[in-house]
Design a protein around this motif. Structure first.
Motif, PDB file in Angstrom:
ATOM      1  N   SER A 249      -9.063  11.657  15.384  1.00 37.11           N
ATOM      2  CA  SER A 249      -8.180  12.078  14.306  1.00 37.11           C
ATOM      3  C   SER A 249      -8.321  11.118  13.139  1.00 37.11           C
ATOM      4  O   SER A 249      -8.524   9.919  13.336  1.00 37.11           O
ATOM      5  CB  SER A 249      -6.724  12.089  14.786  1.00 37.11           C
TER       6      SER A 249
ATOM      7  N   TRP B  88      -0.449  17.866  10.617  1.00 37.88           N
ATOM      8  CA  TRP B  88      -0.536  18.435  11.961  1.00 37.88           C
ATOM      9  C   TRP B  88       0.677  18.029  12.782  1.00 37.88           C
ATOM     10  O   TRP B  88       1.071  16.865  12.810  1.00 37.88           O
ATOM     11  CB  TRP B  88      -1.791  17.944  12.683  1.00 37.88           C
TER      12      TRP B  88
ATOM     13  N   SER C 279      -5.427  19.448  15.043  1.00 41.58           N
ATOM     14  CA  SER C 279      -5.978  20.136  13.875  1.00 41.58           C
ATOM     15  C   SER C 279      -6.183  21.625  14.124  1.00 41.58           C
ATOM     16  O   SER C 279      -6.401  22.387  13.180  1.00 41.58           O
ATOM     17  CB  SER C 279      -7.311  19.501  13.468  1.00 41.58           C
TER      18      SER C 279
END
Length: 234
Positions: free
Chosen positions: A53, A95, A121
């Motif tokens: 991420s 997110w 995501s």
């Protein structure tokens, strides 16, 4: 039904509630397996849950305080999951449950809701599985205990209105303490609740935060699995 990501203030388009749960179906499993194998457009063979991420900078996290995170929602969902409020990491990335160490996405898969573990995501794939995410309080904070009791009570009232508009079959509040305060149910426990919310059946799940030491990944997945079994049976 048109599945997609909608802001919490927007009303649903015309559409009827779906007749049967979509999660765990053969069609959903085939679609998930195809995406995991990299067959879908723009996909890679790397398992999505292992993708790194983007790490927000200290400045980005500070700027995320107070931001609003759009819901992942559509009319007639099978289960609408309700977080307490967005953390700074989620607000910075856009997110839900995005902070590394949060166990929502693994628990969702362990519980049987998704054919594979999704990466945060990929949250916009949830409505096609009959699932959605919103929050009791919209504004982002570093910690949930920064919220006042008044905010949680007001958030519960707003949630009831949202549920009435979007008409999910089940609403799952992720965090018993926030539920007890917001809904004035000081003795509420985990699992099904006696009263409906906006016409939907109501369930309380444990907080999937990595700080919640009372639940292991296995027991958290089992708690999600109990909801899955109830929702799948109607």
């Amino acid at each position: 039904m048109t599945a997609g990501r909608r802001r919490s203030g927007a009303g649903p388009p015309d559409g009827a509630r779906t007749a049967a749960p979509r999660f765990g179906t053969a069609e959903a499993s085939r679609a998930g397996a195809s995406r995991a194998d990299g067959d879908g457009p723009g996909r890679t063979a790397e398992p999505p849950a292992t993708r790194p991420s983007p790490r927000p900078t200290k400045e980005q996290l500070a700027a995320a305080a107070g931001k609003l995170l759009p819901d992942v929602i559509a009319p007639g969902l099978d289960v609408l999951f309700v977080g307490i409020n967005p953390g700074l990491w989620s607000a910075a990335t856009g997110w839900h449950f995005a902070r590394p160490g949060n166990r929502f996405w693994p628990a969702l898969h362990r519980g049987g809701f998704t054919p594979r573990q999704l990466h945060p995501s990929e949250q916009d794939e949830l409505p096609a599985l009959g699932l959605g995410i919103t929050n009791m309080v919209a504004r982002a904070t570093a910690r949930a205990d920064e919220l006042s009791a008044e905010e949680l009570v007001r958030g519960a009232e707003e949630l009831a209105g949202k549920v009435g508009r979007y008409r999910p079959r089940w609403v799952a509040v992720v965090g018993v303490t926030a539920y007890r305060i917001g809904f004035a149910r000081p003795k509420a426990g985990f699992g099904p609740q006696p009263e409906p919310l906006g016409g939907a059946r109501l369930w309380v799940l444990p907080n999937p935060s990595g700080l919640n030491a009372h639940f292991t990944p296995e027991t958290l997945g089992a708690a999600f699995g109990e909801l899955h079994a109830a929702a799948a049976s109607g």
